[in-house]
Design a protein around this motif. Structure first.
Motif, PDB file in Angstrom:
ATOM      1  N   UNK A 133       0.831  -1.207   0.000  1.00 23.65           N
ATOM      2  CA  UNK A 133       0.000   0.000   0.000  1.00 23.65           C
ATOM      3  C   UNK A 133       0.864   1.256   0.000  1.00 23.65           C
ATOM      4  N   UNK A 134       1.945   1.223   0.779  1.00 26.17           N
ATOM      5  CA  UNK A 134       2.852   2.374   0.788  1.00 26.17           C
ATOM      6  C   UNK A 134       3.519   2.563  -0.570  1.00 26.17           C
ATOM      7  N   UNK A 135       3.836   1.439  -1.228  1.00 24.28           N
ATOM      8  CA  UNK A 135       4.444   1.544  -2.562  1.00 24.28           C
ATOM      9  C   UNK A 135       3.479   2.185  -3.554  1.00 24.28           C
ATOM     10  N   UNK A 136       2.177   1.926  -3.394  1.00 16.15           N
ATOM     11  CA  UNK A 136       1.187   2.506  -4.296  1.00 16.15           C
ATOM     12  C   UNK A 136       1.042   4.019  -4.100  1.00 16.15           C
ATOM     13  N   UNK A 137       1.141   4.466  -2.846  1.00 17.42           N
ATOM     14  CA  UNK A 137       0.970   5.898  -2.566  1.00 17.42           C
ATOM     15  C   UNK A 137       2.308   6.640  -2.583  1.00 17.42           C
ATOM     16  N   UNK A 138       3.398   5.920  -2.859  1.00 19.25           N
ATOM     17  CA  UNK A 138       4.716   6.550  -2.842  1.00 19.25           C
ATOM     18  C   UNK A 138       4.819   7.741  -3.790  1.00 19.25           C
TER      19      UNK A 138
END
Length: 322
Positions: free
Chosen positions: A201-206
């Motif tokens: 999820x963090x990679x998607x919002x990075x």
């Protein structure tokens, strides 16, 4: 069109010496399974990931309790106890089919695989009927052990390996099961799922966070760094500095995985399959050396993060059993 009951085409000559013919008396070990030091170490190293997953699941459960009134302890207990599904046969079959992408052997494949497996388990004093044989549709020369009862070989290994070398590969995978490596590894994987989901999820919002960071002022950056620093110090003091070990966990887990592979090799060698296993490893070394574009050496970091020792290391450790 050939029938699926036909023998495997171009299969090497059967060179396995069968010590236990069908119908002969076989003595089974009193303890069919054990948990060796590497399995315990693997579980211990997954403890921080379990605690992180427990915190994430607990936080989500509290939100659900506030929104829809579901008691927070129910999701936490269900997730914590879900590890027993590692030994649940229907769940194992779904793991094999949908997660590992394995297939059940066709009749002609089982005709080759079953007698070899019976010989391997008989030498080990293990009831081979407790395990399920699977096929991986792959051109690699490989095999795997997973969950509580899954043993799989690639289709290439089944077709290309002489029977003694196929037996050696199966004996190696049996060693993973009887030492507890397979189920402890799957337990570790399961309890790290919440952490991996958050990471994805963090990679998607990075990209969005990067855009926000570029527009932030120096003052905002300074306040953020101070806040993160304070939280880090408070957490380290409260947990006796254990979070500081987190960066080292991937390297420690990989080292334990490499040790488990060497122990499984030793298990196969003690059953009398040391020489055919070494022949298989020699073939893999020759194949890697002759493959265009394949790097002969990898970087130090990649080697330290690998859960499998290189083939030459495995051959070195097998020498004492030959």
């Amino acid at each position: 069109m050939d029938s699926i009951s036909d023998p495997v085409p171009d299969r090497p000559t059967d060179d396995l010496v069968y010590r236990h013919a069908p119908g002969t008396r076989i003595t089974y070990r009193a303890r069919q399974r054990a948990v060796d030091l590497t399995a315990w170490l693997g579980l211990t190293l997954h403890l921080p990931s379990f605690l992180l997953g427990l915190a994430l699941v607990g936080g989500t459960a509290l939100v659900l309790e506030a929104l829809i009134g579901v008691p927070a302890w129910i999701p936490v207990v269900l997730w914590s106890g879900a590890g027993v599904l590692v030994f649940h046969r229907p769940t194992e079959q779904r793991i094999a089919r949908h997660l590992l992408r394995l297939q059940r052997p066709l009749p002609h494949e089982l005709a080759v695989l079953a007698p070899v497996w019976s010989e391997v388990t008989a030498r080990a004093g293990i009831d081979g009927r407790r395990y399920q044989l699977w096929i991986e549709d792959s051109d690699d020369l490989n095999a795997l052990a997973a969950a509580g009862h899954i043993v799989a070989v690639t289709r290439r290994a089944l077709q290309d390996l002489p029977t003694s070398q196929l037996a050696a590969v199966l004996a190696h995978e049996l060693g993973h099961h009887t030492s507890g490596h397979s189920w402890s590894g799957l337990l570790g994987w399961w309890y790290t799922v919440p952490g991996r989901l958050v990471w994805r999820a963090l990679a998607l919002v990075k990209p969005r966070l990067v855009r926000i960071a570029r527009g932030a002022s120096i003052t905002a950056w300074g306040l953020l760094l101070v806040l993160v620093g304070c939280l880090t110090v408070i957490t380290a003091k409260a947990t006796y500095g254990l979070p500081l070990l987190l960066p080292a966990l991937p390297y420690l887990t990989a080292a334990v995985g490499r040790r488990a592979e060497l122990r499984a090799d030793a298990h196969a060698a003690r059953l009398g399959f040391g020489r055919p296993l070494s022949l298989t490893l020699h073939e893999l070394v020759a194949e890697e050396s002759g493959t265009p574009g394949r790097p002969r050496r990898t970087g130090l970091s990649a080697r330290l993060l690998s859960h499998h020792p290189d083939h030459r290391t495995r051959l070195h450790h097998l020498r004492k059993y030959l």
